[in-house]
Scaffold this motif. Sequence first.
Motif, PDB file in Angstrom:
ATOM      1  N   GLN A 179       0.829  -1.207   0.000  1.00  0.00           N
ATOM      2  CA  GLN A 179       0.000   0.000   0.000  1.00  0.00           C
ATOM      3  C   GLN A 179       0.864   1.257   0.000  1.00  0.00           C
ATOM      4  O   GLN A 179       0.595   2.200  -0.761  1.00  0.00           O
ATOM      5  CB  GLN A 179      -0.932   0.010   1.217  1.00  0.00           C
ATOM      6  CG  GLN A 179      -1.782   1.269   1.304  1.00  0.00           C
ATOM      7  CD  GLN A 179      -2.866   1.171   2.344  1.00  0.00           C
ATOM      8  OE1 GLN A 179      -3.191   0.087   2.808  1.00  0.00           O
ATOM      9  NE2 GLN A 179      -3.452   2.303   2.722  1.00  0.00           N
ATOM     10  N   SER A 234       2.421   1.776  -3.364  1.00  0.00           N
ATOM     11  CA  SER A 234       1.419   2.225  -4.327  1.00  0.00           C
ATOM     12  C   SER A 234       1.117   3.705  -4.133  1.00  0.00           C
ATOM     13  O   SER A 234       1.062   4.478  -5.105  1.00  0.00           O
ATOM     14  CB  SER A 234       0.143   1.400  -4.174  1.00  0.00           C
ATOM     15  OG  SER A 234      -0.857   1.852  -5.054  1.00  0.00           O
ATOM     16  N   GLU A 235       0.937   4.103  -2.893  1.00  0.00           N
ATOM     17  CA  GLU A 235       0.628   5.509  -2.613  1.00  0.00           C
ATOM     18  C   GLU A 235       1.782   6.430  -2.983  1.00  0.00           C
ATOM     19  O   GLU A 235       1.573   7.584  -3.351  1.00  0.00           O
ATOM     20  CB  GLU A 235       0.267   5.657  -1.136  1.00  0.00           C
ATOM     21  CG  GLU A 235      -1.066   4.988  -0.783  1.00  0.00           C
ATOM     22  CD  GLU A 235      -1.318   4.932   0.710  1.00  0.00           C
ATOM     23  OE1 GLU A 235      -0.363   5.217   1.487  1.00  0.00           O
ATOM     24  OE2 GLU A 235      -2.452   4.620   1.122  1.00  0.00           O
ATOM     25  N   LEU A 264       5.324   1.405  -6.721  1.00  0.00           N
ATOM     26  CA  LEU A 264       5.021  -0.023  -6.859  1.00  0.00           C
ATOM     27  C   LEU A 264       5.385  -0.513  -8.257  1.00  0.00           C
ATOM     28  O   LEU A 264       5.888  -1.631  -8.432  1.00  0.00           O
ATOM     29  CB  LEU A 264       3.535  -0.270  -6.584  1.00  0.00           C
ATOM     30  CG  LEU A 264       3.099  -1.746  -6.576  1.00  0.00           C
ATOM     31  CD1 LEU A 264       3.781  -2.497  -5.434  1.00  0.00           C
ATOM     32  CD2 LEU A 264       1.585  -1.853  -6.455  1.00  0.00           C
ATOM     33  N   ASP A 284      -0.472  -2.309 -11.480  1.00  0.00           N
ATOM     34  CA  ASP A 284      -0.330  -1.103 -10.653  1.00  0.00           C
ATOM     35  C   ASP A 284      -1.673  -0.399 -10.515  1.00  0.00           C
ATOM     36  O   ASP A 284      -2.067   0.012  -9.407  1.00  0.00           O
ATOM     37  CB  ASP A 284       0.704  -0.176 -11.292  1.00  0.00           C
ATOM     38  CG  ASP A 284       0.970   1.069 -10.456  1.00  0.00           C
ATOM     39  OD1 ASP A 284       1.327   0.914  -9.276  1.00  0.00           O
ATOM     40  OD2 ASP A 284       0.810   2.182 -10.980  1.00  0.00           O
ATOM     41  N   VAL A 300      -4.122  -2.344  -8.251  1.00  0.00           N
ATOM     42  CA  VAL A 300      -3.823  -2.161  -6.830  1.00  0.00           C
ATOM     43  C   VAL A 300      -4.363  -0.816  -6.353  1.00  0.00           C
ATOM     44  O   VAL A 300      -4.960  -0.711  -5.277  1.00  0.00           O
ATOM     45  CB  VAL A 300      -2.310  -2.264  -6.568  1.00  0.00           C
ATOM     46  CG1 VAL A 300      -1.977  -1.866  -5.131  1.00  0.00           C
ATOM     47  CG2 VAL A 300      -1.814  -3.681  -6.839  1.00  0.00           C
ATOM     48  N   ARG A 301      -4.178   0.237  -7.145  1.00  0.00           N
ATOM     49  CA  ARG A 301      -4.686   1.566  -6.765  1.00  0.00           C
ATOM     50  C   ARG A 301      -6.208   1.531  -6.569  1.00  0.00           C
ATOM     51  O   ARG A 301      -6.747   2.078  -5.600  1.00  0.00           O
ATOM     52  CB  ARG A 301      -4.333   2.593  -7.847  1.00  0.00           C
ATOM     53  CG  ARG A 301      -2.856   2.937  -7.936  1.00  0.00           C
ATOM     54  CD  ARG A 301      -2.604   3.888  -9.116  1.00  0.00           C
ATOM     55  NE  ARG A 301      -1.198   4.180  -9.299  1.00  0.00           N
ATOM     56  CZ  ARG A 301      -0.552   5.173  -8.683  1.00  0.00           C
ATOM     57  NH1 ARG A 301      -1.213   5.959  -7.851  1.00  0.00           N
ATOM     58  NH2 ARG A 301       0.726   5.373  -8.907  1.00  0.00           N
TER      59      ARG A 301
END
Length: 592
Positions: A45, A48-49, A53, A64, A67-68
Motif C-alpha cells: 500500500q 502504491s501511494e 510499486l 499497478d 492495486v490503486r
Amino acid sequence: MRNHEIAAAFDELADRLALQDEKPYRYMAYRAASKLFRSMGESVQQRSEAGTLIELEGVGPAIDEKVRELLATGTFPALDKARAAVPDDMLALNRIAGIGPKSAQKIHAALAGRSVDELVEQAGLGTLQPEDGITAKFVGLLAAEARQRADGGVDASATEGIPRGADGQPLPGHWILRDQARTIIEQVAEELDALPDVADAAPSGAYARGREVVRGVTVVATSVAPDAAADAAAEHLLARGYERTEDAPRSPLLTGIDAAGAAQLDLVTPSGIGTVLVLATPAARALAEDQLAGPRAWLEHAAATSGEPAVPFELRERVLAGELAAADVPRDLVEARQLRGELHAHSEWSDGHHPIIDMARAARGRGDEYYLVSDHSAPYAMVGGLGHDRLVEQAAEIANVNEVLAAEHAAGGAPGSPDHVPAFRVLHGSEVEIGADGTLGLPDDDLAMLDWVVASIHISQRQTAEQLVARMTKVITNPLVDAIGHPTSRKLLARQRTALPIDTLIELAAAHDVVLEINAHPHRLDLDSEQARRALDAGVRLTVNTDAHWIHDLRHRDHGIAVARRAGARTRDVVNTLPIDELLAGRRRHRG
C-alpha cells in the motif's frame, strides 16, 4: 490494507479467470503478482501511494492500476467482472484439493440446487454416490475435504515440511519458505544500511541453521550505539509499514550480553512475518551472532561443553538431539563456493524463460565452470518436452553456444579469463520424464548421446508405494540414468511427498551408484536434510542443483547447500564439486 489481503484479491482473479477457460498467459501474471506481494517485507500500500510499486519487477501498469483501485474502493473492475462470470460455488469447488478448473466446472453443473457445503457433508457421511459429472474419484476428494474440515480445516499438503511436535502434529505458526525469509532479510538489511553507524547486517536464527521453512526471521547487525540504532531502525521501518511488537521480552539467546552491548527490536512485516533485529556493539557482535543461531537450548549445551570444537550452525540441532557428537562434526562441510556447476537446470527450450546462452553466462558470472541444460523430455508436452528431433536441434545450439563462450574466454571477455581454467562449458542433458510404468521419456539411444541424465517424476504421483518402487527400480537399473531429480516430488507448504519409501530409494541408489538430488528450489528442498543424511550414511552421492527456470533462480543454490550441510554433507559427497572431466569420466555408463 495488508499485503496478504491485496495478494488474495489477485489470487481470486486468477482463479476465476482459470474457471472461464482463459489461457494461462491471461492470468499467470496475477498469480506472480500475488506471490510477490505476499513475499514483500515492505508495504504494498505504501509503495502504491508513493507511486513506486510499478518499479518492482513483475508489476506493470495494469497491475499497478488494479492495486490503486483496490486500495481506493476495496475491489477493481476486472475482479467484479470475474465475480459476475464465475459462481462462488464453482470457485469453492476449484479450491478443494485435487479439483482443478475443468473438474470444478463438471461438478458444478451436477450440483442440481445443492451447495458445495451440502455436497461435502454428504460425501463425508458416505451418502453421496457417483453420478453424472461426479465420479467416484471426485466423491473421494469431497470426502477428504469433509475430513479436513472436521480436523479444523488443516490441509495435510499445506503442512509439508513443517516441523512436528511430540504429538506428531505440525507446529503452529505462520510458516514461510526460505526465499520469502531471504527477501525480508535482504530488505531489512538494505534499510539498516541506510542508517548511520549500522553495518554488516546478516541473517541468524532458524534461517542460519538451514531450516527448510521458518516462522520468522532474525537479523543481527553491528552498531557502536545499539539503543540509538534500534530507535532509528524502528522509526525507519515503521514508516515503511512495519508494526512494532510491544513489550517483547529480551531474547534469552542474548544471555551474557549486557543491555549496553546489544539492543533488540521486535517487528512484524507488512506481510505479517515476525522479524527480530539485534543491534550489537563490535565487542558483542561475535557472541550475539553465535548465540542467536541457537536454538535456545544451545546456550545450556555450550555452557556445559565449553572447550569442545565449534559446531556449525546447521548441525547444532543434531548435536543437541544427541544424533551427532561435537567431536564427530565434519570439518569439511560442503560450501556453496565449492560447487563447480549446475547439473539440473532449464532453458526456453522447455519451460525455462531464457535462452541457453543467457543462462550459461549468468552461471559463468557467479564463478561456475559448467551448466547442464536439462530441459524436460517427451512426453511431458505441457512444458514443451523434447523428443528426438528437438533434442538433436538443441545439441546443435549448445555446440554453437560453446563456440561463442570459448571465443569470449580466449578474448578475455569471461570472468577470470584467459587465466581461468578450464573455460566455461555448457553440457547437454535432459530431465527425462519417468512414465507411470517406469518407462523413460527418451529411448536409450537418445540418452546415450547426453552428457548427464536426470530422471524425475512429474505424473502419476498418487501411485501406491509398491507401484512407485517398481517404477523407480526400472529407472535406477538403467545405466544411462545418472541422477534422480527431486526424488519425493514434494512442494513445501503446498503438496505432500509421494508414497515412495525413501529408504528403499536410498537402497536402490546405493546398489546402483545413482546420484540423488537435493533440489535447491525453496519450494522443493527435496531431498530434505534428514533424507539426505540417511543417503549419505548409505554411501549415496548427492548433487545440489537449483532447477533454475529463470536467471534469478540461480541464487537458490544457498538453500540447497544449507540442506546439505544440515545433512552433514562434505565436499567429496557432492558430485558437482568435481571438475567437469572427472565428473563425466566417473559416470556409471563407462563402467560396463
